[in-house]
Design an enzyme around this catalytic site. Structure first.
Site, mmCIF file in Angstrom:
data_model
loop_
_atom_site.group_PDB
_atom_site.id
_atom_site.type_symbol
_atom_site.label_atom_id
_atom_site.label_comp_id
_atom_site.label_asym_id
_atom_site.label_seq_id
_atom_site.Cartn_x
_atom_site.Cartn_y
_atom_site.Cartn_z
ATOM 1 N N CYS A 1 18.620 4.297 -3.247
ATOM 2 C CA CYS A 1 18.235 4.986 -4.487
ATOM 3 C C CYS A 1 19.237 6.063 -4.890
ATOM 4 O O CYS A 1 19.477 6.282 -6.082
ATOM 5 C CB CYS A 1 16.848 5.601 -4.334
ATOM 6 S SG CYS A 1 16.652 6.676 -2.891
ATOM 7 N N VAL B 1 6.369 2.800 -2.647
ATOM 8 C CA VAL B 1 7.173 1.847 -3.413
ATOM 9 C C VAL B 1 6.341 0.617 -3.765
ATOM 10 O O VAL B 1 6.455 0.070 -4.866
ATOM 11 C CB VAL B 1 8.453 1.462 -2.648
ATOM 12 C CG1 VAL B 1 9.236 0.385 -3.399
ATOM 13 C CG2 VAL B 1 9.345 2.688 -2.446
ATOM 14 N N HIS C 1 16.454 11.818 -8.588
ATOM 15 C CA HIS C 1 17.597 12.213 -7.754
ATOM 16 C C HIS C 1 18.739 12.695 -8.642
ATOM 17 O O HIS C 1 19.150 11.988 -9.579
ATOM 18 C CB HIS C 1 18.093 11.039 -6.918
ATOM 19 C CG HIS C 1 17.219 10.687 -5.751
ATOM 20 N ND1 HIS C 1 16.102 11.399 -5.398
ATOM 21 C CD2 HIS C 1 17.325 9.672 -4.836
ATOM 22 C CE1 HIS C 1 15.545 10.840 -4.320
ATOM 23 N NE2 HIS C 1 16.270 9.798 -3.964
ATOM 24 N N THR D 1 0.803 -1.221 0.000
ATOM 25 C CA THR D 1 0.000 0.000 0.000
ATOM 26 C C THR D 1 0.839 1.276 0.000
ATOM 27 O O THR D 1 0.312 2.349 -0.279
ATOM 28 C CB THR D 1 -0.941 0.027 1.218
ATOM 29 O OG1 THR D 1 -0.166 -0.118 2.412
ATOM 30 C CG2 THR D 1 -1.962 -1.107 1.132
ATOM 31 N N ARG E 1 17.365 17.228 0.612
ATOM 32 C CA ARG E 1 16.017 17.004 0.089
ATOM 33 C C ARG E 1 15.572 18.289 -0.602
ATOM 34 O O ARG E 1 15.663 19.372 -0.022
ATOM 35 C CB ARG E 1 15.053 16.654 1.217
ATOM 36 C CG ARG E 1 13.682 16.227 0.735
ATOM 37 C CD ARG E 1 13.718 14.835 0.139
ATOM 38 N NE ARG E 1 13.901 13.804 1.143
ATOM 39 C CZ ARG E 1 14.190 12.536 0.872
ATOM 40 N NH1 ARG E 1 14.353 12.147 -0.387
ATOM 41 N NH2 ARG E 1 14.343 11.662 1.836
ATOM 42 N N ASN F 1 14.391 7.899 -8.941
ATOM 43 C CA ASN F 1 14.614 7.275 -7.631
ATOM 44 C C ASN F 1 13.620 6.181 -7.273
ATOM 45 O O ASN F 1 13.971 5.239 -6.548
ATOM 46 C CB ASN F 1 14.617 8.336 -6.527
ATOM 47 C CG ASN F 1 13.352 9.160 -6.498
ATOM 48 O OD1 ASN F 1 13.057 9.886 -7.455
ATOM 49 N ND2 ASN F 1 12.590 9.063 -5.427
#
Length: 362
Positions: free
Chosen positions: A157, A16, A252, A13, A245, A337
């Site tokens: 990642c 990813v 990325h 859920t 971030r 990513n």
């Protein structure tokens, strides 16, 4: 392949997990037949359990009516599948226990999680770089007491945007690397609706990310010690990382500076990048990019919005290669990513494991 392998997704859920669902729609080798999540979602139709579908493409019809299973029902869940992808969201000790428990049911687990990345007999693989590391699985099976069950993982990642570029130049001995990564918010499992404070913002800290960016490439570049049955990390290059971030949803970016033992000329570097291929390309695996690494000549490329979906998100885009006043060279890298860096990288690893006979129908 005559019949598709039955696939389960643990942690189906989350973002990813949703990416796995999206990527596996119409996959020629794999079919999602089981989805599992926490007790909160268990018993619901998958469509009803999803609070927010975060993918750009619609939810595949084939999974909407699957009943979400409880992650804790290991034996029952494993009985329904040939192997599992793992994208569970819990503490590392619990993840290790879950993944080992599924493996001990003779169900291979291909994990997106970081929990097993430093377990010495668990291969951590970028298929174009270190496919030979899957041979350590034979020693892991002895530890687990299994014949077919094992855990294999993909790396963090953030390293996908620069490690392939350096790997193509290993002959020249990269010895010192400084990298600054500019990481999308989907790496935290969020979008701008979930995280409005990220709009027009930069956060100069991602917990644990700098350590992963500095150390995980060394494990990818390591070797198998067959006497001990473990992966021994490489000792060089020395990597210093800073991770931020940024207000980007997907993709990325990395700014990379590198010194070599034997400095190559620019034309050689560009040729190595253009010609780089690995086992996935040789085997023509379904998710393998035809051209793994591309170099972009434009001064303002690569850009996440324009270039993250290169080769369906499975390729790496590089640009701005030039000499530096302190280092031999500097360049910019970009990878998707949640595709190459997460679910897509795990799918490609599962394809490699299937092609090599490690994953098969029960």
């Amino acid at each position: 392949m005559d019949k598709k392998l039955r696939v389960g997704i643990l942690g189906a859920t989350g973002m990813v997990g949703q990416r796995f669902i999206s990527l596996l729609e119409n996959h020629p080798w794999f079919e999602v037949v089981m989805v599992a999540a926490s007790e909160r979602s268990a018993g619901k139709r998958y469509e009803d359990a999803i609070k927010s579908w975060k993918m750009a493409t619609p939810m595949p019809e084939g999974v909407k009516n699957l009943i979400v299973r409880n992650l804790n029902d290991v034996e029952a869940n494993a009985a329904e599948v040939d192997f599992c992808f793992s994208a569970v969201d819990m503490d590392k000790e619990a993840i290790r226990a879950f993944e080992d428990a599924y493996a001990k049911t003779e169900t291979p687990v291909v994990s997106n999680n970081s929990a097993h990345r430093w377990t010495p007999d668990v291969p951590m693989v970028i298929p174009e770089i270190n496919p030979e590391h899957i041979e350590v699985i034979q020693y892991q099976k002895k530890r687990l007491g299994t014949e077919k069950g094992f855990v294999a993982v993909k790396p963090n990642c953030s390293i996908q945007s620069y490690t392939p570029a350096l790997n193509a130049l290993k002959d020249f001995g990269p010895k010192e690397v400084v990298v600054c990564t500019y990481q999308a918010i989907s790496g935290a499992g969020k979008n701008f609706q979930d995280w409005p404070e990220m709009v027009e913002n930069v956060i100069p800290y991602i917990g644990g990310e700098e350590e992963k960016s500095e150390m995980e490439p060394l494990r990818v570049w390591g070797h198998i010690d067959h006497e001990q049955g473990i992966i021994v990390p490489a000792e060089s290059p020395v990597i210093a990382a800073q991770c931020l971030r940024v207000a980007v949803e997907n993709g990325h970016t990395a700014a990379v500076f590198v010194n070599f033992e034997n400095k190559p000329d620019k034309e050689t570097i560009l040729r190595r990048w253009a010609e780089y291929k690995g086992v996935p390309q040789e085997l023509e695996l379904p998710s393998a990019p035809k051209q793994f690494i591309r170099y972009m000549e434009e001064d303002n490329r690569p850009q996440p919005v324009l270039d993250r979906d290169y080769e369906n998100g499975m390729g790496v885009s590089l640009g701005r290669l030039r000499e530096d006043k302190i280092f031999d060279y500097k360049f910019v890298g970009l990878s998707h990513n949640t595709v190459r860096g997460a679910a897509g990288g795990a799918v490609l690893l599962a394809e490699l494991l299937t092609a090599k006979g490690y994953i098969e129908a029960k």
